[in-house]
Design a protein around this motif. Structure first.
Motif, PDB file in Angstrom:
ATOM      1  N   ARG A 125       6.516   9.719   5.001  1.00  9.66           N
ATOM      2  CA  ARG A 125       5.267  10.265   5.521  1.00  9.66           C
ATOM      3  C   ARG A 125       4.123  10.030   4.537  1.00  9.66           C
ATOM      4  NH1 ARG A 125       5.513  16.821   4.461  1.00  9.66           N
ATOM      5  NH2 ARG A 125       5.682  16.672   2.197  1.00  9.66           N
ATOM      6  N   LEU A 126       2.931  10.190   5.036  1.00 10.39           N
ATOM      7  CA  LEU A 126       1.734  10.058   4.217  1.00 10.39           C
ATOM      8  C   LEU A 126       1.223  11.449   3.879  1.00 10.39           C
ATOM      9  CD1 LEU A 126      -0.483   8.256   2.944  1.00 10.39           C
ATOM     10  CD2 LEU A 126      -1.701   8.401   5.137  1.00 10.39           C
ATOM     11  N   ASN A 127       1.162  11.739   2.572  1.00  3.28           N
ATOM     12  CA  ASN A 127       0.707  13.028   2.067  1.00  3.28           C
ATOM     13  C   ASN A 127       1.451  14.161   2.775  1.00  3.28           C
ATOM     14  OD1 ASN A 127      -1.155  11.889   0.203  1.00  3.28           O
ATOM     15  ND2 ASN A 127      -2.597  11.528   1.889  1.00  3.28           N
ATOM     16  N   ASP A 128       0.727  15.139   3.309  1.00  8.93           N
ATOM     17  CA  ASP A 128       1.360  16.290   3.954  1.00  8.93           C
ATOM     18  C   ASP A 128       1.285  16.153   5.465  1.00  8.93           C
ATOM     19  OD1 ASP A 128       2.607  18.667   4.386  1.00  8.93           O
ATOM     20  OD2 ASP A 128       0.894  19.920   3.833  1.00  8.93           O
ATOM     21  N   TRP A 129       2.076  15.180   5.986  1.00 12.76           N
ATOM     22  CA  TRP A 129       2.201  14.933   7.413  1.00 12.76           C
ATOM     23  C   TRP A 129       0.910  14.379   8.048  1.00 12.76           C
ATOM     24  CZ3 TRP A 129       7.068  14.762   8.566  1.00 12.76           C
ATOM     25  CH2 TRP A 129       7.969  15.618   7.926  1.00 12.76           C
ATOM     26  N   GLU A 130       0.124  13.659   7.248  1.00 15.85           N
ATOM     27  CA  GLU A 130      -1.030  12.994   7.849  1.00 15.85           C
ATOM     28  C   GLU A 130      -0.586  11.870   8.778  1.00 15.85           C
ATOM     29  OE1 GLU A 130      -3.807  11.687   4.921  1.00 15.85           O
ATOM     30  OE2 GLU A 130      -3.853  13.635   3.886  1.00 15.85           O
ATOM     31  N   LYS A 131       0.527  11.254   8.426  1.00 15.79           N
ATOM     32  CA  LYS A 131       1.030  10.127   9.202  1.00 15.79           C
ATOM     33  C   LYS A 131       2.495   9.927   8.869  1.00 15.79           C
ATOM     34  CE  LYS A 131       0.021   5.226  10.094  1.00 15.79           C
ATOM     35  NZ  LYS A 131      -0.807   4.061   9.690  1.00 15.79           N
ATOM     36  N   LYS A 132       3.274   9.404   9.808  1.00 15.85           N
ATOM     37  CA  LYS A 132       4.655   9.036   9.570  1.00 15.85           C
ATOM     38  C   LYS A 132       4.778   7.527   9.585  1.00 15.85           C
ATOM     39  CE  LYS A 132       6.564  13.074  11.986  1.00 15.85           C
ATOM     40  NZ  LYS A 132       7.470  13.483  13.114  1.00 15.85           N
ATOM     41  N   ASP A 133       5.735   7.036   8.798  1.00 10.75           N
ATOM     42  CA  ASP A 133       5.999   5.603   8.830  1.00 10.75           C
ATOM     43  C   ASP A 133       6.477   5.198  10.215  1.00 10.75           C
ATOM     44  OD1 ASP A 133       8.486   3.480   8.357  1.00 10.75           O
ATOM     45  OD2 ASP A 133       6.635   2.954   7.289  1.00 10.75           O
ATOM     46  N   VAL A 134       7.434   5.987  10.745  1.00 10.94           N
ATOM     47  CA  VAL A 134       7.868   5.863  12.140  1.00 10.94           C
ATOM     48  C   VAL A 134       8.044   7.277  12.670  1.00 10.94           C
ATOM     49  CG1 VAL A 134       9.014   3.625  11.918  1.00 10.94           C
ATOM     50  CG2 VAL A 134      10.291   5.715  11.433  1.00 10.94           C
ATOM     51  N   GLU A 135       7.996   7.404  13.983  1.00 13.67           N
ATOM     52  CA  GLU A 135       8.034   8.738  14.576  1.00 13.67           C
ATOM     53  C   GLU A 135       9.423   9.363  14.563  1.00 13.67           C
ATOM     54  OE1 GLU A 135       5.691  10.840  15.547  1.00 13.67           O
ATOM     55  OE2 GLU A 135       4.301   9.370  14.687  1.00 13.67           O
ATOM     56  N   ARG A 136      10.441   8.542  14.603  1.00 14.75           N
ATOM     57  CA  ARG A 136      11.792   9.094  14.697  1.00 14.75           C
ATOM     58  C   ARG A 136      12.334   9.468  13.311  1.00 14.75           C
ATOM     59  NH1 ARG A 136      15.561   5.213  13.256  1.00 14.75           N
ATOM     60  NH2 ARG A 136      14.762   3.078  13.104  1.00 14.75           N
ATOM     61  N   ASP A 156       0.844  -1.191   0.000  1.00 14.49           N
ATOM     62  CA  ASP A 156       0.000   0.000   0.000  1.00 14.49           C
ATOM     63  C   ASP A 156       0.887   1.251   0.000  1.00 14.49           C
ATOM     64  OD1 ASP A 156      -1.905   1.943   0.308  1.00 14.49           O
ATOM     65  OD2 ASP A 156      -2.299   1.515   2.426  1.00 14.49           O
ATOM     66  N   TYR A 157       1.132   1.824  -1.186  1.00 16.93           N
ATOM     67  CA  TYR A 157       2.026   2.983  -1.305  1.00 16.93           C
ATOM     68  C   TYR A 157       1.313   4.285  -1.687  1.00 16.93           C
ATOM     69  CZ  TYR A 157       5.468  -0.744  -1.330  1.00 16.93           C
ATOM     70  OH  TYR A 157       6.207  -1.844  -1.012  1.00 16.93           O
ATOM     71  N   GLU A 158       0.033   4.280  -1.794  1.00 11.66           N
ATOM     72  CA  GLU A 158      -0.731   5.452  -2.223  1.00 11.66           C
ATOM     73  C   GLU A 158      -0.551   6.602  -1.221  1.00 11.66           C
ATOM     74  OE1 GLU A 158      -3.047   7.729  -4.652  1.00 11.66           O
ATOM     75  OE2 GLU A 158      -2.437   5.656  -5.044  1.00 11.66           O
ATOM     76  N   GLY A 159      -0.050   7.745  -1.745  1.00 12.17           N
ATOM     77  CA  GLY A 159       0.098   8.959  -0.939  1.00 12.17           C
ATOM     78  C   GLY A 159       1.373   9.059  -0.132  1.00 12.17           C
ATOM     79  N   TRP A 160       2.178   7.984  -0.133  1.00  7.58           N
ATOM     80  CA  TRP A 160       3.411   8.027   0.679  1.00  7.58           C
ATOM     81  C   TRP A 160       4.538   8.727  -0.090  1.00  7.58           C
ATOM     82  CZ3 TRP A 160       3.700   6.694   5.742  1.00  7.58           C
ATOM     83  CH2 TRP A 160       2.604   5.996   6.260  1.00  7.58           C
ATOM     84  N   ASN A 161       5.378   9.467   0.639  1.00 11.50           N
ATOM     85  CA  ASN A 161       6.514  10.182   0.020  1.00 11.50           C
ATOM     86  C   ASN A 161       7.626  10.347   1.046  1.00 11.50           C
ATOM     87  OD1 ASN A 161       6.262  12.991   1.373  1.00 11.50           O
ATOM     88  ND2 ASN A 161       4.174  12.615   0.573  1.00 11.50           N
ATOM     89  N   LEU A 162       8.736  10.916   0.598  1.00 12.18           N
ATOM     90  CA  LEU A 162       9.898  11.165   1.464  1.00 12.18           C
ATOM     91  C   LEU A 162      10.019  12.656   1.779  1.00 12.18           C
ATOM     92  CD1 LEU A 162      12.530   8.997  -0.419  1.00 12.18           C
ATOM     93  CD2 LEU A 162      11.617   8.490   1.822  1.00 12.18           C
ATOM     94  N   TRP A 163      10.351  12.961   3.012  1.00  5.33           N
ATOM     95  CA  TRP A 163      10.743  14.322   3.402  1.00  5.33           C
ATOM     96  C   TRP A 163      12.232  14.268   3.736  1.00  5.33           C
ATOM     97  CZ3 TRP A 163       8.630  18.792   2.628  1.00  5.33           C
ATOM     98  CH2 TRP A 163       9.119  19.926   3.312  1.00  5.33           C
ATOM     99  N   VAL A 164      13.051  15.022   2.965  1.00  4.46           N
ATOM    100  CA  VAL A 164      14.500  14.845   2.976  1.00  4.46           C
ATOM    101  C   VAL A 164      15.194  16.144   3.372  1.00  4.46           C
ATOM    102  CG1 VAL A 164      16.484  14.241   1.539  1.00  4.46           C
ATOM    103  CG2 VAL A 164      14.293  13.118   1.160  1.00  4.46           C
ATOM    104  N   TRP A 165      16.338  16.036   4.087  1.00  3.37           N
ATOM    105  CA  TRP A 165      17.146  17.198   4.421  1.00  3.37           C
ATOM    106  C   TRP A 165      18.606  16.778   4.552  1.00  3.37           C
ATOM    107  CZ3 TRP A 165      13.981  14.620   7.749  1.00  3.37           C
ATOM    108  CH2 TRP A 165      14.568  14.059   8.892  1.00  3.37           C
ATOM    109  N   GLY A 166      19.474  17.789   4.572  1.00  2.00           N
ATOM    110  CA  GLY A 166      20.898  17.524   4.720  1.00  2.00           C
ATOM    111  C   GLY A 166      21.694  18.802   4.531  1.00  2.00           C
TER     112      GLY A 166
END
Length: 779
Positions: A740-751, A694-704
């Protein structure tokens, strides 16, 4: 208002000397009789340095023509003699007066001297070659008082306070730092702007080298006496009318030989007095502006103002400026209180001299007055549009530093909300009061008001700790001034081992750094590059050497600051993008990136003005903490030419990505080279596995490091896993991410999760399962 219609067009007023005979002409249309009075001697001086009796000369009655000019031709060689004009009027008044067109005078301007100007030309004068100047915005101006430059004991110069000090070359301090004119050449300025060097009234030239502290030895010189004669207190012998002319020319020649042009500060808005001034004895009431009641108006704030709009006054000013340009090879003029000179006069001066004398001359002035004036056509901001002269930009000045003498702050001194005003100035003020960048003089401080170091100390609340005097207009060496200075330490807060740790230092560099990287003509005050202080004296026009003299030991003490200024000047001179000519160039090539959060950043793009660098980014951080600033992503990386410690034209490092950390109270200049190759990318391929696919709406939030936080989308499914690719920047050691799911609706994990990139160069493949993190390098 006086109504005099007579006008003389000729350019031969004054004494036209030749060995076979001399012609004398003076305009005095309302006089009933004018006589030429010749003298063999300079006259008898009283204790105040004045000659009060001129009745013992040889008098010759002159003839008057229809234009109001009185003339007399005297056969024979008069060189070495002196003269005055004796004017008489119908009401019985009589005056002995120096020629208003005098080219040479005795000490303190007591009598006019007859000289052969050809004999005043130093060796090499006829071969004098002006340093090249293609456009006014190529100018970098350094404002300087002649005496300040060499008066201090550590200057290394023998001719202290004199024109000849500028001819002393090869001087160094004990640590090998160049002094004197070599210092200016090393700094890289294109023009030196000399405070008034015409003959002025308030310093007794016969006593200027006295050691008696009760004698007035010092003044800025804004009190004109003889407009067409060099000031005698700066010569080695004021008693000899020739010496001041010779030494003045030697100074000009020395500057030109060092690649530096000379701008003369001229004061045609008032005279020191009216009754004893250069004009009243010839045409009473004509040269001075009056109010509706017929009283002399005081727009200058010092008692009178010159009526430049009257035809023969306008002619006088035009003749005077032309004389300095032609006879002395002066390269430009700064007009004091130009708001009191009618705009038509200023237009005619600039047009005629540029077309007829030297097309590279530059003209600028102060677009304000010193008080109320009846003049209708004042030369204020906006009147210069398209007219080939510039005006001081007080809007930009105040935006950068705040007010001139008080606690008021600007962008570089701690005030928030000044970003748009700063950016307007950076853009050449084309949306404020100019038509093109060449019409604005950009600066933060000059001779009057608090100088830059003292102003910044004041805004930081450090003036009392530093022992600043908080005074103005010293009393010619009053003992209290000396006592106050003994306890003053303007640099008490500076870490001498690393001056850049001082916020005061950083603010001063940021202030002038903005000036030196903005569109327009930059100007800064002598000594800023050495953190010059005037000990809190905000109006040191007569305060003497102990306040005003440049302390050359500061070059050693604050050498990194000097080097920073030198680097910024080299940057500006080397890169034409900082010297745009037209408003069209500014609008096409200056792109604002940020004007908020006490940060101003912009880009000079597309080889602006033919620059060799493709794109240039300039960033100013006025905050007291480091900030993250977003910049356009460059595929070749950004070369850093200026950082918080070093300024210049060479790359200090290459930074990658679209986020930069800008240290507190600093500036940064970055550039893209013309033919640079794209940097090699290092890809991190993330394979994300979820239960049931189930990958619908999931994306990466990246920084560095060097990378703004941003979203990366999964591009497809491979082997049952969603796949995304992140490009790592060269030198990056770690990348953080969250799934995360969409725009911070949910995180895969909290950390937060991190990918350790190590020191390798190859691509990476990361396999991520819910709450499980595994990765391995691809082949």
């Amino acid at each position: 208002m006086i109504d005099i219609t007579s006008y003389y067009e000729g350019r031969d007023l004054g004494c036209s000397y030749a060995p076979q005979g001399s012609l004398f002409k003076v305009w005095a249309p309302t006089a009933s009789l004018v006589s030429l009075v010749l003298y063999k001697e300079a006259g008898h001086y009283n204790s105040q340095g004045l000659v009060t009796d001129h009745s013992n000369g040889h008098e010759i009655v002159m003839k008057k023509d229809e234009s109001g000019v009185w003339s007399c031709y005297f056969s024979g060689d008069l060189k070495g003699l002196f003269y005055m004009y004796k004017t008489e009027f119908m009401d019985g008044t009589l005056h002995y007066a120096v020629d208003p067109y005098a080219k040479a005078v005795t000490a303190n301007g007591a009598r006019t001297a007859i000289v052969d100007l050809n004999s005043t030309n130093p060796v090499g004068w006829y071969e004098d070659s002006k340093p090249p100047l293609c456009h006014p915005t190529d100018s970098i101006i350094y404002e300087l008082h002649v005496r300040d430059f060499s008066a201090h004991g550590d200057s290394g110069m023998c001719y202290k306070g004199k024109y000849k000090a500028f001819t002393e070359i090869g001087l160094k301090d004990a640590h090998g730092n160049a002094l004197g004119i070599d210092h200016l050449a090393e700094l890289g300025i294109t023009h030196v702007h000399l405070l008034p060097v015409f003959d002025y009234k308030t310093v007794n030239e016969l006593q200027v080298d006295s050691h008696d502290s009760s004698i007035p030895l010092y003044n800025w010189g804004y009190d004109p006496q003889n407009f067409n004669v060099p000031e005698g207190s700066y010569s080695s012998n004021a008693n000899d009318p020739l010496i001041r002319i010779v030494e003045f020319k030697e100074m000009i020649l020395a500057f030109h030989q060092k690649g530096i042009r000379v701008i003369m500060d001229v004061v045609y808005n008032h005279t020191f007095t009216v009754e004893d001034g250069p004009f009243e004895a010839f045409v009473p009431h004509y040269f001075y502006r009056t109010d509706e009641a017929g009283r002399i108006s005081n727009g200058s704030g010092v008692g009178n103002e010159i009526a430049s709009e009257r035809p023969m006054v306008r002619k006088y000013i035009k003749d005077s400026v032309r004389y300095w340009a032609e006879e002395y090879h002066i390269d430009g003029f700064r007009f004091d209180l130009i708001g009191l000179t009618d705009t038509q006069t200023v237009k005619e001066i600039t047009k005629e001299l540029i077309e007829e004398v030297d097309q590279t001359l530059i003209f600028y002035g102060e677009p304000w007055t010193g008080g109320a004036t009846p003049l209708i056509q004042q030369t204020l901001k906006g009147t210069q549009k398209g007219e080939q002269f510039a005006l001081f930009n007080d809007h930009f000045r105040n935006a950068i530093k705040g007010d001139s003498d008080g606690w008021g702050r600007g962008f570089a001194t701690g005030e928030r909300g000044k970003e748009l005003e700063v950016m307007m100035g950076v853009s050449g003020s084309i949306h404020d009061f100019t038509y093109c960048p060449a019409e604005t003089i950009n600066y933060v401080t000059v001779h009057d008001n608090l100088n830059l170091w003292d102003k910044v100390l004041t805004t930081e609340g450090l003036a009392q700790e530093a022992g600043l005097l908080n005074s103005g207009g010293g009393s010619f060496g009053h003992p209290l001034d000396y006592e106050g200075m003994k306890t003053s330490d303007p640099y008490k807060s500076v870490n001498k081992r690393n001056v850049f740790t001082s916020d005061t230092v950083r603010r001063t560099i940021l202030a002038n750094g903005i000036v030196l990287t903005s569109q327009g003509i930059p100007l800064f005050q002598a000594g800023d590059e050495m953190l010059r202080s005037k000990f809190g004296d905000h109006n040191s026009y007569r305060s003497g050497d102990h306040i005003n003299a440049i302390r050359w030991d500061n070059k050693r003490r604050f050498r990194p600051v000097f080097d920073y200024y030198k680097g910024l000047i080299a940057l500006r001179k080397s890169h034409s993008a900082f010297r745009l000519h037209t408003r069209e160039q500014v609008e096409a090539n200056v792109e604002v990136l940020q004007c908020s959060g006490n940060v101003v950043s912009y880009m000079l793009k597309n080889h602006a003005n033919g620059d060799t660098w493709r794109n240039i980014i300039v960033i100013y951080n006025g905050n007291t903490e480091a900030v993250e600033v977003e910049v356009p992503l460059s595929l070749t990386g950004w070369n850093v030419a200026v950082n918080e410690y070093v300024a210049g034209t060479e790359s200090l490092e290459i930074v990658y990505g679209d986020m930069l950390t800008i240290p507190k109270l600093s500036m940064m200049v970055l550039y893209e080279e013309k033919d640079a190759k794209p940097y090699p990318t290092r890809n991190i391929e993330i394979h994300y596995e979820r239960p049931k696919g189930d990958y619908e709406g999931w994306n990466l939030w990246v920084w560095g490091k060097g990378m703004r936080e941003h979203q990366v989308n999964f591009e497809g499914i491979k082997n049952g896993r969603a796949v995304a690719v992140i490009s790592a920047l060269p030198g990056a050691r770690q990348i953080g991410y969250i799934i995360r799911l969409n725009d911070w609706e949910k995180k895969d994990v909290e950390r937060d999760r991190y990918i350790d990139l190590g020191t390798g160069k190859g691509d990476l493949k990361i396999i991520v399962k819910s709450d499980v993190h595994q990765w391995r390098r691809t082949s």
